[in-house]
Design a protein around this motif. Structure first.
Motif, PDB file in Angstrom:
ATOM      1  N   PRO A 143       0.821  -1.216   0.000  1.00 45.32           N
ATOM      2  CA  PRO A 143       0.000   0.000   0.000  1.00 45.32           C
ATOM      3  C   PRO A 143       0.849   1.257   0.000  1.00 45.32           C
ATOM      4  CG  PRO A 143      -0.704  -1.527   1.719  1.00 45.32           C
ATOM      5  CD  PRO A 143       0.602  -2.015   1.202  1.00 45.32           C
ATOM      6  N   LEU A 144       0.299   2.303  -0.532  1.00 50.56           N
ATOM      7  CA  LEU A 144       0.952   3.605  -0.465  1.00 50.56           C
ATOM      8  C   LEU A 144       0.929   4.083   0.978  1.00 50.56           C
ATOM      9  CD1 LEU A 144      -0.658   5.156  -3.651  1.00 50.56           C
ATOM     10  CD2 LEU A 144       1.612   4.206  -3.388  1.00 50.56           C
ATOM     11  N   PRO A 145       1.758   5.070   1.297  1.00 49.16           N
ATOM     12  CA  PRO A 145       1.854   5.530   2.688  1.00 49.16           C
ATOM     13  C   PRO A 145       0.504   5.903   3.273  1.00 49.16           C
ATOM     14  CG  PRO A 145       3.545   6.545   1.354  1.00 49.16           C
ATOM     15  CD  PRO A 145       2.690   5.755   0.423  1.00 49.16           C
TER      16      PRO A 145
ATOM     17  N   LYS B 155      -5.960  11.169  -2.411  1.00 46.82           N
ATOM     18  CA  LYS B 155      -4.830  11.295  -1.487  1.00 46.82           C
ATOM     19  C   LYS B 155      -5.316  11.731  -0.107  1.00 46.82           C
ATOM     20  CE  LYS B 155      -0.345  13.627  -1.115  1.00 46.82           C
ATOM     21  NZ  LYS B 155       0.535  14.658  -1.724  1.00 46.82           N
ATOM     22  N   ALA B 156      -6.251  12.657  -0.088  1.00 50.93           N
ATOM     23  CA  ALA B 156      -6.785  13.128   1.199  1.00 50.93           C
ATOM     24  C   ALA B 156      -7.434  11.978   1.963  1.00 50.93           C
ATOM     25  CB  ALA B 156      -7.795  14.257   0.963  1.00 50.93           C
ATOM     26  N   LEU B 157      -8.176  11.162   1.255  1.00 51.08           N
ATOM     27  CA  LEU B 157      -8.822  10.024   1.905  1.00 51.08           C
ATOM     28  C   LEU B 157      -7.777   9.040   2.422  1.00 51.08           C
ATOM     29  CD1 LEU B 157     -11.838   9.350  -0.485  1.00 51.08           C
ATOM     30  CD2 LEU B 157     -11.937  10.074   1.906  1.00 51.08           C
ATOM     31  N   ARG B 158      -6.784   8.796   1.619  1.00 49.76           N
ATOM     32  CA  ARG B 158      -5.765   7.833   2.029  1.00 49.76           C
ATOM     33  C   ARG B 158      -4.980   8.364   3.232  1.00 49.76           C
ATOM     34  NH1 ARG B 158      -1.843   8.149  -1.784  1.00 49.76           N
ATOM     35  NH2 ARG B 158      -0.346   8.970  -0.283  1.00 49.76           N
ATOM     36  N   GLU B 159      -4.619   9.617   3.188  1.00 45.56           N
ATOM     37  CA  GLU B 159      -3.795  10.170   4.266  1.00 45.56           C
ATOM     38  C   GLU B 159      -4.573  10.335   5.569  1.00 45.56           C
ATOM     39  OE1 GLU B 159      -2.026  13.705   2.635  1.00 45.56           O
ATOM     40  OE2 GLU B 159      -0.384  12.558   1.738  1.00 45.56           O
TER      41      GLU B 159
ATOM     42  N   THR C 203      -9.109   5.309   3.240  1.00 44.79           N
ATOM     43  CA  THR C 203      -8.932   4.319   2.178  1.00 44.79           C
ATOM     44  C   THR C 203      -7.489   3.830   2.133  1.00 44.79           C
ATOM     45  OG1 THR C 203      -8.463   6.042   0.551  1.00 44.79           O
ATOM     46  CG2 THR C 203     -10.745   5.334   0.752  1.00 44.79           C
ATOM     47  N   ARG C 204      -7.325   2.712   1.450  1.00 45.87           N
ATOM     48  CA  ARG C 204      -5.984   2.181   1.185  1.00 45.87           C
ATOM     49  C   ARG C 204      -5.806   2.153  -0.320  1.00 45.87           C
ATOM     50  NH1 ARG C 204      -5.503  -2.435   4.466  1.00 45.87           N
ATOM     51  NH2 ARG C 204      -4.480  -0.982   5.895  1.00 45.87           N
ATOM     52  N   GLN C 205      -4.621   2.508  -0.766  1.00 45.53           N
ATOM     53  CA  GLN C 205      -4.367   2.508  -2.203  1.00 45.53           C
ATOM     54  C   GLN C 205      -3.181   1.632  -2.538  1.00 45.53           C
ATOM     55  OE1 GLN C 205      -4.283   6.959  -2.758  1.00 45.53           O
ATOM     56  NE2 GLN C 205      -5.605   6.465  -4.479  1.00 45.53           N
ATOM     57  N   ARG C 206      -3.349   0.875  -3.583  1.00 43.12           N
ATOM     58  CA  ARG C 206      -2.253   0.038  -4.087  1.00 43.12           C
ATOM     59  C   ARG C 206      -2.057   0.322  -5.572  1.00 43.12           C
ATOM     60  NH1 ARG C 206      -4.247  -3.996  -0.350  1.00 43.12           N
ATOM     61  NH2 ARG C 206      -2.520  -4.708   0.974  1.00 43.12           N
ATOM     62  N   GLN C 207      -0.825   0.189  -5.982  1.00 45.23           N
ATOM     63  CA  GLN C 207      -0.482   0.453  -7.374  1.00 45.23           C
ATOM     64  C   GLN C 207      -0.505  -0.853  -8.154  1.00 45.23           C
ATOM     65  OE1 GLN C 207       0.543   3.793  -7.998  1.00 45.23           O
ATOM     66  NE2 GLN C 207       0.377   3.411 -10.185  1.00 45.23           N
ATOM     67  N   TYR C 208      -1.369  -0.912  -9.147  1.00 49.65           N
ATOM     68  CA  TYR C 208      -1.440  -2.085 -10.023  1.00 49.65           C
ATOM     69  C   TYR C 208      -1.054  -1.630 -11.415  1.00 49.65           C
ATOM     70  CZ  TYR C 208      -4.066  -4.695  -6.483  1.00 49.65           C
ATOM     71  OH  TYR C 208      -4.453  -5.335  -5.350  1.00 49.65           O
ATOM     72  N   GLY C 209       0.179  -1.798 -11.728  1.00 52.70           N
ATOM     73  CA  GLY C 209       0.598  -1.321 -13.036  1.00 52.70           C
ATOM     74  C   GLY C 209       0.349   0.158 -13.139  1.00 52.70           C
ATOM     75  N   LEU C 210      -0.428   0.537 -14.111  1.00 55.74           N
ATOM     76  CA  LEU C 210      -0.706   1.955 -14.292  1.00 55.74           C
ATOM     77  C   LEU C 210      -1.729   2.475 -13.307  1.00 55.74           C
ATOM     78  CD1 LEU C 210      -0.902   2.951 -18.037  1.00 55.74           C
ATOM     79  CD2 LEU C 210       0.590   3.799 -16.261  1.00 55.74           C
ATOM     80  N   GLU C 211      -2.588   1.590 -12.853  1.00 55.66           N
ATOM     81  CA  GLU C 211      -3.705   2.055 -12.044  1.00 55.66           C
ATOM     82  C   GLU C 211      -3.378   2.051 -10.560  1.00 55.66           C
ATOM     83  OE1 GLU C 211      -6.930  -0.480 -13.016  1.00 55.66           O
ATOM     84  OE2 GLU C 211      -7.373   0.539 -14.901  1.00 55.66           O
TER      85      GLU C 211
END
Lengths: 125, 125
Positions: free
Chosen positions: A23-25, A81-85, A89-97
């Motif tokens: 996951p992103l920070p 980004k605001a939601l994640r920080e 939410t949690r964000q993961r990088q899948y290729g381009l998305e």
DNA sequence: CCTGCAGTACGACTTGAGTCGAACTTAGCA
DNA sequence: TGCTAAGTTCGACTCAAGTCGTACTGCAGG
């Protein structure tokens, strides 16, 4: 538990990435702050994002494009980004998305009932 | 109606206002909006105000001074007004004092569980 | 009457959030 | 090799919110 959680087992998310991308920070569970989370949810667009994630699909992560918002990409980046920080939410990088999902378990543990309010929210006409 | 009729507990709040002073302008129940309420609660000081009202006394309305905040009066006015205009609190004028209480029934009806989160909130250190 | 007190009103300042355009990065594909 | 698509990064702009000082209102008590 309760409400939106439902079946948490066997989340067969994807065409099987070997291990999930990390996951992103984001804040840890201990770092979740009510005032920050509420601030993140005090915006109609972000409320829409979270609600849509809760209602229309919790099985998968979803890319920004999936939501179909008619806004500049940079604006969407800002809100995701605001939601994640804030820890919503949690964000993961899948290729381009960069795909997002709601941290249901963490939020239900820290702020039980909050996600139910979001799920029940009706956007202002 | 009913006021303090049945309560013989001698709530010696005031020199007995005949009927309660009418509340200052506030949104109706139908006008309560989740995003607005969350925005009002996304500030630590306001969270403190609401939490203190919920926990330390729900029987009475309380004046701004009761909270004991070490802030300029104009700042406090600003925050109490923000809470009232978001529909979180109701304010009535009692002589010199403007007393506040949480709109518990309205909030529980519209956003069940939200006040529990506020009551359970722990200020950061 | 005159002073003190609770709180508001108003205005100024500063900071942060939301909005967007434009340039950049990177994966996948022909 | 080069194009396209998804999304980021950066910077600029605007506007709302928080903060505070000062002046004002209005009740109360000497």
């Amino acid at each position: 538990m309760s409400s939106t959680a439902g079946a948490t087992a066997a989340i067969k998310v994807l065409p099987a990435p070997p291990g999930l991308p990390e996951p992103l920070p984001e804040p840890t569970v201990e770092e979740l702050r009510l005032e920050t989370v509420l601030g993140a949810l005090s915006d109609p667009l972000r409320l829409t994002i979270v609600r849509k994630l809760l209602l229309e699909s919790e099985q998968f992560d979803h890319s920004c494009g999936w939501f179909g918002f008619d806004r500049p990409k940079s604006s969407l980046t800002h809100h995701f980004k605001a939601l994640r920080e804030a820890g919503v939410t949690r964000q993961r990088q899948y290729g381009l998305e960069r795909r997002s999902h709601v941290r249901i378990d963490d939020l239900n543990a820290c702020f039980p009932g909050l996600l139910d309010l979001v799920a029940a929210w009706a956007p202002e006409v």
